[in-house]
Write a protein that holds these residues in place. Structure first.
Motif, short mmCIF file in Angstrom:
data_model
loop_
_atom_site.label_atom_id
_atom_site.label_comp_id
_atom_site.label_asym_id
_atom_site.label_seq_id
_atom_site.Cartn_x
_atom_site.Cartn_y
_atom_site.Cartn_z
N GLU A 28 0.83 -1.20 0.00
CA GLU A 28 0.00 0.00 0.00
C GLU A 28 0.86 1.25 0.00
N LEU A 92 -14.28 -6.97 1.61
CA LEU A 92 -13.20 -7.03 2.61
C LEU A 92 -13.67 -6.43 3.93
N ALA B 3 -18.88 0.47 0.62
CA ALA B 3 -17.87 -0.12 1.50
C ALA B 3 -18.29 0.01 2.96
N ALA B 36 -6.12 -5.57 9.83
CA ALA B 36 -7.10 -5.12 8.85
C ALA B 36 -7.54 -3.69 9.15
N ALA B 39 -5.05 -1.40 7.77
CA ALA B 39 -5.21 -1.25 6.32
C ALA B 39 -6.38 -0.33 6.00
N VAL B 40 -7.47 -0.46 6.76
CA VAL B 40 -8.65 0.37 6.49
C VAL B 40 -8.33 1.84 6.74
N GLY B 42 -5.42 3.23 6.61
CA GLY B 42 -4.54 3.65 5.51
C GLY B 42 -5.36 3.95 4.27
N PHE B 52 -6.51 7.08 -3.61
CA PHE B 52 -7.01 5.74 -3.27
C PHE B 52 -7.12 4.88 -4.51
N ASP B 54 -8.32 0.89 -5.38
CA ASP B 54 -8.91 -0.29 -4.72
C ASP B 54 -8.01 -1.51 -4.82
N VAL B 56 -4.74 -1.55 -4.75
CA VAL B 56 -3.72 -1.40 -3.69
C VAL B 56 -4.34 -1.72 -2.33
N PHE B 57 -5.56 -1.23 -2.15
CA PHE B 57 -6.19 -1.46 -0.84
C PHE B 57 -6.39 -2.95 -0.59
N VAL B 58 -6.89 -3.65 -1.61
CA VAL B 58 -7.15 -5.09 -1.44
C VAL B 58 -5.86 -5.82 -1.12
N SER B 60 -3.07 -4.61 0.10
CA SER B 60 -2.49 -4.25 1.40
C SER B 60 -3.31 -4.87 2.53
N PHE B 61 -4.61 -4.89 2.36
CA PHE B 61 -5.48 -5.49 3.38
C PHE B 61 -5.11 -6.95 3.60
N LEU B 62 -5.10 -7.69 2.49
CA LEU B 62 -4.85 -9.13 2.61
C LEU B 62 -3.44 -9.40 3.13
N SER B 63 -2.46 -8.66 2.59
CA SER B 63 -1.09 -8.95 3.03
C SER B 63 -0.91 -8.56 4.49
N ASN B 64 -1.53 -7.47 4.91
CA ASN B 64 -1.45 -7.09 6.32
C ASN B 64 -1.95 -8.22 7.21
#
Lengths: 307, 110
Positions: A28, A92, B3, B36, B39-40, B42, B52, B54, B56-58, B60-64
């Motif tokens: 990110e 998510l 969201a 999570a 990530a949110v 961020g 923003f 999406d 990147v967000f997905v 980063s969320f999953l990897s976090n």
């Protein structure tokens, strides 16, 4: 002056924000930086075209940026746009909300056990084992004492039962209890009033000798202290001071096979009664009821001698 | 908007359906939730910054989430699970605070 300072602050902040998320090796952050660079480019291009001077852009920036943030927030919130990106993000966030709620609930539900570490769990388990052993031994002790108490209570009940039985038997002997059992009913018809107290006493002695256990004459219970007297005026007999008239009806509990021959022996009670013109009839019964009661007199002089 | 709706619906479903979590996942759930959240925050900051994305967000969320769970798992295997998870929570908390500060500056200009 304040306009000059604010952008500097923002720059510092951005600089501080970058390294913070930078070393985190987070996709990110990297993409943010790239996208941010892109946004700056696109953002500055119109500005450059607008004002031409960099200083003018810098002076306008601090005023515009926060308001842009707000408008962006509003724009993102209000007209709901359905796009693939939005849906994925919603999915998510749905997962996040779900996990959040589950976690909060399970934390509230299971106190500290749910998230506890292994060593803590082992310690808690040990403590519970100890406690269980203590409680187990306590339970054993209590069960033992319960058994003892039940035992003694049973013994007490047994003793009470025996005492009650004994009292009932003694009551039969003393004439304070009704008695029943096999026996005979002896009826003496004496139309001429020839039967006197001594003859009744003879009959009674004969019955006692033959093993009579409970005797009643008409409605008077015969006990150890029973006495017979002749009525001074007219016929009839007094038993224990109660006037009893013929026919005399002996209800006797005892073995009928012993009692009947005892009365019928030659020269015995029945013969002598017949000599006095009285008629005696003996009826053997499997069950007779002696239901008259004697009133026990309290002992005035005697008392039980110690063994 | 959608969201935010997703988040709200997720919370409601979690509260009312009360699904049973498999035991293997239980130790990692709290850390994953905190990651999570990071990530949110961020993502919100990036949105306010206008950058923003999406995808990147997905990612980063999953990897976090995965990295946080992995760290806790590793810590458990090494016998320092509680310390490591504390460390992860501290780091994520700091990041959440800094992101929240940036969001605050955007929204309240202060």
């Amino acid at each position: 002056m304040s306009e000059e300072r604010e952008p500097r602050e923002r720059e510092e902040e951005a600089a501080a924000g970058e390294p913070e998320s930078g070393p985190g090796a987070e996709p990110e952050a990297g993409a943010e930086a790239v996208a941010g660079a892109g946004a700056e480019e696109t953002g500055q291009a119109p500005r450059g075209g607008e004002g031409g001077a960099v200083a003018a852009a810098a002076s306008r920036e601090p005023v515009r940026l926060p308001s842009e943030g707000r408008t962006r927030l509003k724009a993102a919130l209000w007209p709901p746009r359905v796009s693939r990106g939005q849906l994925v993000v919603a999915l998510l966030l749905f997962a996040l909300g779900l996990a959040l709620a589950i976690q909060v609930r399970s934390t509230n539900d299971h106190s500290e056990l749910r998230g506890a570490r292994q060593e803590d769990l082992v310690r808690i388990l040990d403590e519970l084992d100890d406690k269980q052993q203590r409680l187990q031994s306590e339970k054993t002790q209590l069960e033992q004492s319960l058994a003892q108490l039940e035992n003694s209570s049973n013994q007490a009940k047994e003793a009470q039962e025996q005492t009650r039985k004994k009292a009932a038997e003694l009551g039969v002997l003393a004439g304070t209890e009704k008695a029943t059992g096999p026996g005979i009913v002896l009826t003496i018809d004496d139309p001429q009033g020839q039967v006197k107290a001594d003859m009744l006493l003879d009959t009674l002695q004969e019955l006692r000798a033959a093993g009579a256990e409970a005797i009643q004459i008409n409605d008077v219970r015969v006990v150890a202290g029973t006495y017979f007297t002749d009525n001074s005026s007219g016929g009839g007999v007094r038993i224990d001071g109660k006037s009893v008239s013929q026919p005399f009806r002996f209800t006797v509990v005892g073995n009928p096979q012993d009692l009947t021959p005892a009365l019928n022996i030659p020269g015995g009670v029945v013969r002598s009664l017949e000599n006095h013109q009285a008629r005696a009839t003996i009826v053997q019964q499997q069950k007779v009821l002696v239901d008259a009661l004697a009133t026990p007199k309290p002992l005035q002089y005697g008392k039980p001698a110690a063994k | 908007m959608i969201a935010v709706l997703g988040l709200v619906i997720g919370v409601i479903v979690g509260v009312f359906v009360q699904p049973e979590v498999p035991n293997a996942v239980v130790p990692y759930l709290p850390i994953a939730v905190v990651a999570a959240l990071d990530a949110v925050f961020g993502g919100v900051r990036a949105m306010l910054d206008g950058i923003f994305d999406d995808k990147v967000f997905v990612v980063s969320f999953l990897s976090n989430v995965v990295v946080a769970a992995l760290i806790v798992f590793l810590g458990d295997q090494l016998g320092v699970g509680s310390q490591l998870s504390t460390g992860v929570v501290v780091v994520l908390g700091i990041r959440i605070f800094s992101n929240a500060a940036a969001i605050r500056r955007h929204v309240f200009r202060a």
